[in-house]
Design a protein around this motif. Structure first.
Motif, PDB file in Angstrom:
ATOM      1  N   UNK A 143      43.624 -33.858  52.598  1.00  0.00           N
ATOM      2  CA  UNK A 143      43.145 -34.252  51.275  1.00  0.00           C
ATOM      3  C   UNK A 143      42.854 -33.028  50.408  1.00  0.00           C
ATOM      4  N   UNK A 144      42.444 -31.934  51.058  1.00  0.00           N
ATOM      5  CA  UNK A 144      42.238 -30.699  50.309  1.00  0.00           C
ATOM      6  C   UNK A 144      43.575 -30.190  49.739  1.00  0.00           C
ATOM      7  N   UNK A 145      44.609 -30.217  50.575  1.00  0.00           N
ATOM      8  CA  UNK A 145      45.933 -29.784  50.118  1.00  0.00           C
ATOM      9  C   UNK A 145      46.483 -30.713  49.035  1.00  0.00           C
ATOM     10  N   UNK A 146      46.219 -32.016  49.232  1.00  0.00           N
ATOM     11  CA  UNK A 146      46.711 -33.000  48.269  1.00  0.00           C
ATOM     12  C   UNK A 146      46.125 -32.706  46.887  1.00  0.00           C
ATOM     13  N   UNK A 147      44.839 -32.363  46.892  1.00  0.00           N
ATOM     14  CA  UNK A 147      44.149 -32.045  45.637  1.00  0.00           C
ATOM     15  C   UNK A 147      44.733 -30.777  45.001  1.00  0.00           C
ATOM     16  N   UNK A 148      45.013 -29.789  45.847  1.00  0.00           N
ATOM     17  CA  UNK A 148      45.528 -28.520  45.318  1.00  0.00           C
ATOM     18  C   UNK A 148      47.003 -28.636  44.934  1.00  0.00           C
ATOM     19  N   UNK A 149      47.646 -29.716  45.353  1.00  0.00           N
ATOM     20  CA  UNK A 149      49.047 -29.922  44.973  1.00  0.00           C
ATOM     21  C   UNK A 149      50.048 -29.247  45.885  1.00  0.00           C
ATOM     22  N   UNK A 150      49.572 -28.613  46.986  1.00  0.00           N
ATOM     23  CA  UNK A 150      50.506 -27.944  47.889  1.00  0.00           C
ATOM     24  C   UNK A 150      50.108 -28.160  49.349  1.00  0.00           C
ATOM     25  N   UNK A 151      51.010 -28.750  50.124  1.00  0.00           N
ATOM     26  CA  UNK A 151      50.743 -28.954  51.542  1.00  0.00           C
ATOM     27  C   UNK A 151      51.186 -27.716  52.313  1.00  0.00           C
ATOM     28  N   UNK A 152      50.215 -27.032  52.936  1.00  0.00           N
ATOM     29  CA  UNK A 152      50.486 -25.840  53.714  1.00  0.00           C
ATOM     30  C   UNK A 152      50.361 -26.187  55.191  1.00  0.00           C
ATOM     31  N   UNK A 153      50.984 -25.372  56.050  1.00  0.00           N
ATOM     32  CA  UNK A 153      50.836 -25.530  57.499  1.00  0.00           C
ATOM     33  C   UNK A 153      49.474 -24.975  57.934  1.00  0.00           C
ATOM     34  N   UNK A 154      48.807 -25.679  58.847  1.00  0.00           N
ATOM     35  CA  UNK A 154      47.488 -25.253  59.319  1.00  0.00           C
ATOM     36  C   UNK A 154      47.505 -25.051  60.829  1.00  0.00           C
ATOM     37  N   UNK A 155      46.828 -24.017  61.288  1.00  0.00           N
ATOM     38  CA  UNK A 155      46.736 -23.774  62.722  1.00  0.00           C
ATOM     39  C   UNK A 155      45.276 -23.512  63.065  1.00  0.00           C
TER      40      UNK A 155
END
Lengths: 184, 184
Positions: free
Chosen positions: A159-171
């Protein structure tokens, strides 16, 4: 591990030549029984900014909510495993969009690989391992009834990425929960 | 798998209740022996636009070149496993920069996770499983002497991304090699 799965003899814990960790070794047939981490594969099925979650009908965490995920099987790819788990747990068909998160859980020898995915239709319903399946908008997520810390972290990132408009990979790495009695 | 590693009885291949794949099950103690894919973790150690490769001292592919990689162990993270393999095979210390490639190899039940990494110093030398360790610039890569198709694909992606100025995550699946007699 007590017995050799190849010949049935009692195994011994010993350091094989050239190795640097003790392994279960068969003194009769010589088989070295390596034990390695297991992969858990799953996805975050999205439909119109809502996420499909499943309420678990099995232990551990019976009655709590999770994204569809489970142990990867031999002979499949990681993405195919994520699709299979989604079909088994929610009877839902998804298109896999890309790898979204990797979680190491070294104390239980697991690695989670979670994919972003797009639901192909709304004909989902609970599989044998689910009590309930439904779509949640961000404000509807049952944060206090999530089954696993991996699910909580993934949804937070999502949801944080959705808000920022960019889906990043998380590890990330999940550490053991502190014991409630203050010990260990 | 012939015998139960828990109690030593002869196992049977059968479909456990609620499962949809046959498993090796112990008729005596009831243990279900699941078999799952193994993770291979490794890295692409870079120093000044050159890549550290290891020439294999072991089978398979003795004498051919690879990036440092090997089976992930219980109790470690994927990145720690990649660092450990780099230390074991090349006595090289690296900082892990991020996940770079995932390869599914379903016909041998393996998943490769390869990280981008930065060599911390140049004090590397062959470990017990390597004949030789050296840095290669792009034009020096021994393309015809690479040990695995995963290594070839990774290096292709790597130099292509390097040229474009952006390292992206890559995911792929390795199919079985076609048989030379035209069969299968």
């Amino acid at each position: 591990m007590n017995f050799c799965s190849n010949c049935g003899a009692r195994v011994e814990l010993r350091l094989p030549t050239g190795d640097n960790l003790p392994r279960h070794v068969c003194p009769d047939c010589g088989t070295i029984h390596y034990e390695n981490p297991k992969l858990v594969v799953g996805c975050i099925p999205e439909w119109d900014a809502r996420i499909l979650l499943c309420r678990r009908a099995i232990e551990p965490r019976h009655g709590l909510w999770t994204v569809p995920a489970g142990f990867m099987e031999n002979g499949e790819t990681t993405a195919a495993g994520a699709q299979r788990e989604t079909l088994e747990e929610a009877n839902a068909r998804v298109e896999i969009l890309g790898l979204y998160a990797l979680f190491n859980i070294p104390h239980i020898n697991q690695v989670y690989l979670l994919f972003r995915a797009r639901l192909l239709d709304l004909d989902f319903h609970p599989g044998a391992e689910s009590l309930e399946t439904r779509l949640f908008a961000q404000e509807e997520i049952p944060w206090n009834e999530l089954a696993f810390i991996t699910v909580r972290r993934t949804l937070n990132h999502y949801f944080s990425d959705q808000q920022s408009g960019e889906f990043r990979f998380h590890m990330g790495t999940i550490e053991p929960m502190p014991r409630k009695d203050g010990g260990g």
